[in-house]
Each structure stands twice: as structure tokens, then as C-alpha cells.
Design an enzyme around this catalytic site. Structure first.
Site, PDB file in Angstrom:
ATOM      1  N   GLU A  16       0.004  -0.897   5.889  1.00  0.00           N
ATOM      2  CA  GLU A  16       1.086  -0.382   6.718  1.00  0.00           C
ATOM      3  C   GLU A  16       0.942   1.119   6.924  1.00  0.00           C
ATOM      4  OE1 GLU A  16       4.763   1.343   8.064  1.00  0.00           O
ATOM      5  OE2 GLU A  16       3.823   1.771   6.145  1.00  0.00           O
ATOM      6  N   ASP A  20       0.866  -1.183   0.000  1.00  0.00           N
ATOM      7  CA  ASP A  20       0.000   0.000   0.000  1.00  0.00           C
ATOM      8  C   ASP A  20       0.906   1.237   0.000  1.00  0.00           C
ATOM      9  OD1 ASP A  20       0.743  -0.852   2.686  1.00  0.00           O
ATOM     10  OD2 ASP A  20      -0.519   0.753   3.471  1.00  0.00           O
TER      11      ASP A  20
HETATM   12 ZN   LIG Z   1       6.718   1.848   4.413  1.00  0.00          ZN
END
Ligand SMILES: [Zn+2]
Length: 469
Positions: A153, A90
Site C-alpha cells: 500500500e 507494509d
Molecule cells: Zn495506510
């Protein structure tokens, strides 16, 4: 087998590596909660990036697994234990001001520009091709090698939370999601708020109607404002005193006077892990207000700031300061302030404490100060410290590989922030940004230097071999 030349092995596969990277960078895998479905919990583009990695794994003969469409893994080898390589696909939103479109990777002067180039798609593909090399040269090692791919994340780590609830924890591993050489210690981080009860309103010459500063706990507020009510004469005198205060301190401020007096002050922002580098606007405004004779509620709130918090970034006044040689000092940032005469007040704190410090003792000490005042604490988020001892074989082996390939000392770094590596029990952050290189993560015109990426891939390949052999 004769000694492997890891850099050469990477160079042989350079075109394939860059082609895989291009494909991944083209996917706009930004969290989209509005687009959330069971099939694609973080939006279909994020899911597409996860699928992309799993498809690479299938193409190259890995065992793959999709874990509730929020994370997955690619694995080779058989062996009782597994080493882990933790990556994420992501990215943060592109923002504006890019020289070339953020999701159309462009190579200019040896740099590949795209959102995610260094955080974390470039390092992910470098580590992936490092695995490919090891898999090809050493198909049977004593441990399994597993790349874990997360997709949340940049927000709240729901990917790894879900993943590790059901999947095995590797015996050790690394996350190529920060800087070289090795981050082996990360402070504990607690975000919390103190709540001040409202005080029954009283007749008073000067009442603090409201006070506010800051929007995020991990930033030093660069702006604070307060609204005061009282007799017109009192307010206009106070306005003058405030203007003098601001000019004497060489600060920027503003006032406006009508029914009430609004005073505003500017500070200097800084990251919450280094509050001493900023100038907290709320501290400056409280400093002014502490001497002006406010109502009881206002006085309690402002005095708390000046007595316990102002310009004390290590918690010394509150008696919670502590330090160790691994992670340094405890730091405290007062990031958000809100108070109204009607509803009482809040102060939001971002606290980062060393690995050897006990958070429950810190909390007990806080309660000693706040308890008698009726101030309560609400913990918003708490991550315990993360630390892999220096003599752990993970550290020893990664240091050896890094020093052998770069010729530099593999210094062990400790940080106040949190890296993805802390979701592994025995995990460190290991690259991919080399020391002295500008940190382009989350910036416009994010890029990765192709030669650095290949260098990182060679380090990862040898590291994987050394950990799994
Ligand atoms: Zn990262």
C-alpha cells in the site's frame, strides 16, 4: 440473543488483541526491492508480515489464501456474497529521531509506540479481532466476511492490483486505513508532464541556460533556480535587479556570478492537494524572468508559466476549473520544472478533479492551449475519482453504527487524496483515527492510543455484523 455489548466483547479480548498486535509490529515490513524474490516480491520481512496474518487466521479457524505472496485473505461464513475489509501490513521506513526503537513496541501513558501502530497494523488487528467477535457470536450470517491483507500500500499498490485480477470483488466493504467517520468520496488524481520542444539556439543578449524547481509532483516547490548567460555587463545589471526584486517581495534569494549568472529563490512548500497553502518558488522566479528579455526558447517556457499557471490553483486561466458539492474544486499543483536551452523543458502537474468532472474534457481543454505551441502531454499516472453514493446501504449502515457507538454525527468526508478504499468497487475509508486526534502516520514516534483502538474494534465488530447479517 440479547443485544450485544460490542465494547464489552472487545474488552474481554483486549490482552489477546494487544499480544497479536505486538507480534505484528515487531516485523520490520518495509518494502525492500533489493531483497525481492519470487517467494517474497517486496522483501522477506514484508512476506513475514503477510504470513503472520495468515497464521492468525489459521489459528482462529478462517479460510486463508496467499495470493502470489503479495496479498492474501482470511474469510469466514458461507453465503453467496462477501463483504470486504481491506488492510495492509507494509509500513514506511522508520526514519530517525524515535524515543523508543520503532520495531520494539512500547506502551507509554496509554499509547502504543511503533512504526505501523496507526498505519495500518493497529487498525488491521482491531478489525481482525472485530471479525473474531462476530465469528464467535454469529457463526452463520447471510454474507461471507473477508479480510484482504495487502503488502504494497505504501508504494504502488501492486498487492491489490494482483489480488483483484484473480480474486472476487466484495459487494461492499471498508478500509480501516484513514480516519473516522467515513470518507465516501475521493477526487480523481492525474499526474502528467508537459514537454516543451527545444528551440534552435539563436544569438541573443540574454539566454536562459536552465531553469529548475521541485522534485515531486504532489509538493509545492520551495526552491527554484535558473542559470543565465550573456555579456558580463548584462548579467551584473540583472543580478542587481534580481536582488531588488527579492527584497521588495520579502523573499529569500541567492545569486552567484561568474561566466554565467545563477539566481535562486525560496518559496514555501505545501502538499499538492492544497497548493494554495504554499508559495511556489518556480512561480516567483518565473515572475522575475518574464520581464527581462530572454531568448525565444526561454521566453516561451517562462511565459507559459506566468500566463497559464502562476498562482492559479484551480485551473481557471486554462479554463479547466470545475467543482461539485461532493468533492469541491479541481486543484492543480505545478510540482516540477526543468528546462535547458539545449533540450527544451518540462512542467510536471498533479491535478485533482471532482467526482463529477470528466478528465477527457479537461485534457481536450489543455490541448487547445498547448497544441499550438507544440507542447505535448505525457500522463504518468491517473486514478479516476472514487465515490459511493450517500444512500448506498454501506454508508447508511456504517453511519448508524458509528453514531450509535460514539454519539457523534457520522459526517461524510470527501478528500483530494487517495485512500486504500478506492481499490474496492463499493468501498469507503472508515477509521481508525478518531477526529481531532493528531495524525501520526509516517511520523517519528508513531503511536496508537490503546483505548481508541479498542473503541475502533468495537465499531468494526458491529459494522461487520450489520453489513453481513
Ligand atoms: Zn495506510
Amino acid at each position: 440473543m440479547s443485544e450485544v455489548n460490542w465494547s464489552e466483547e472487545v474488552l474481554k479480548r483486549k490482552e489477546a488483541l494487544l499480544s497479536d498486535l505486538n507480534g505484528l509490529l515487531e516485523i520490520e515490513s518495509v518494502l525492500n526491492e533489493e531483497d525481492s524474490t519470487e517467494e517474497a516480491p517486496f522483501g522477506y520481512k514484508v512476506r513475514e508480515a503477510l504470513d503472520y496474518m495468515l497464521r492468525l487466521g489459521e489459528r482462529d479457524g478462517y479460510q486463508t489464501k496467499d495470493v502470489h505472496h503479495v496479498a492474501g485473505h482470511l474469510e469466514f461464513g458461507d453465503g453467496e456474497e462477501a463483504i470486504g475489509i481491506l488492510c495492509h501490513v507494509d509500513v514506511v521506513p522508520a526514519g530517525s529521531g524515535w524515543t523508543s526503537p520503532p520495531f520494539k513496541p512500547e506502551l507509554r501513558e496509554g499509547k502504543l509506540y511503533a512504526r505501523g501502530a496507526i498505519d495500518d497494523k493497529g487498525p488491521t488487528i482491531a478489525a481482525y479481532w472485530a471479525m473474531n467477535i462476530v465469528k464467535e457470536l454469529y457463526p452463520s450470517l447471510s454474507k461471507r466476511v473477508r479480510m484482504i491483507v495487502g503488502t504494497d500500500e505504501e508504494s504502488s499498490w501492486r498487492c491489490v492490483d494482483t489480488y483483484f485480477k484473480q480474486e472476487e470483488m466484495p459487494v461492499m466493504g471498508f478500509a480501516p486505513d484513514a480516519v473516522f467517520p467515513i470518507i465516501y468520496a475521493e477526487k480523481g488524481i492525474a499526474d502528467f508532464e508537459w514537454h516543451f520542444p527545444a528551440v534552435k539556439t539563436e544569438q541573443h543578449d540574454l539566454v536562459l541556460k536552465s531553469f529548475g524547481a521541485g522534485e515531486r509532483l504532489n509538493m509545492v516547490p520551495d526552491f527554484a533556480s535558473a542559470v543565465l548567460i550573456g555579456e558580463e555587463k548584462v548579467l551584473s545589471e540583472l543580478k542587481t535587479v534580481f536582488e531588488e526584486f527579492v527584497s521588495q517581495r520579502h523573499l529569500s534569494g541567492n545569486t552567484s556570478l561568474d561566466e554565467s549568472l545563477t539566481i535562486e529563490i525560496e518559496g514555501v512548500s505545501a502538499h499538492g492537494s492544497k497548493p494554495e497553502q504554499g508559495n511556489n518558488a518556480a512561480f516567483r522566479l518565473a515572475e522575475f524572468l518574464s520581464g527581462v528579455g530572454l531568448d525565444t526558447g526561454g521566453t516561451t517556457y517562462i511565459d507559459f508559466i506566468t500566463k497559464w499557471l502562476t498562482d492559479d490553483f484551480k485551473g481557471e486561466k486554462l479554463g479547466v476549473n470545475c467543482e461539485d458539492t461532493i468533492t469541491g474544486d479541481l486543484t492543480m499543483n505545478a510540482g516540477t520544472f526543468s528546462y535547458t536551452a539545449l533540450h527544451g523543458g518540462k512542467i510536471g502537474i498533479n491535478l485533482r478533479y471532482p467526482v463529477t468532472c470528466d478528465f477527457s474534457e479537461v485534457k481536450t481543454q489543455f490541448d487547445k492551449v498547448t497544441g499550438p505551441e507544440g507542447i505535448t502531454m505525457n500522463i504518468i499516472d491517473h486514478m479516476t475519482p472514487h465515490h459511493v453514493p450517500e444512500d448506498h446501504e454501506l454508508i447508511q449502515r456504517l453511519q448508524r453504527v458509528y453514531e450509535k457507538q460514539t454519539g457523534d454525527v457520522a459526517e461524510l468526508l470527501s478528500i483530494g487524496g487517495g485512500t486504500y478504499a478506492r481499490s474496492l468497487d463499493a468501498g469507503v475509508a472508515f477509521g481508525a483515527l478518531f477526529q481531532g486526534k493528531p495524525q501520526m502516520a509516517h511520523q517519528k514516534d508513531e503511536y496508537v492510543e490503546v483505548s481508541d483502538l479498542l473503541k475502533a474494534a468495537a465499531i468494526y465488530a458491529e459494522a461487520i455484523y450489520e453489513l453481513a447479517k
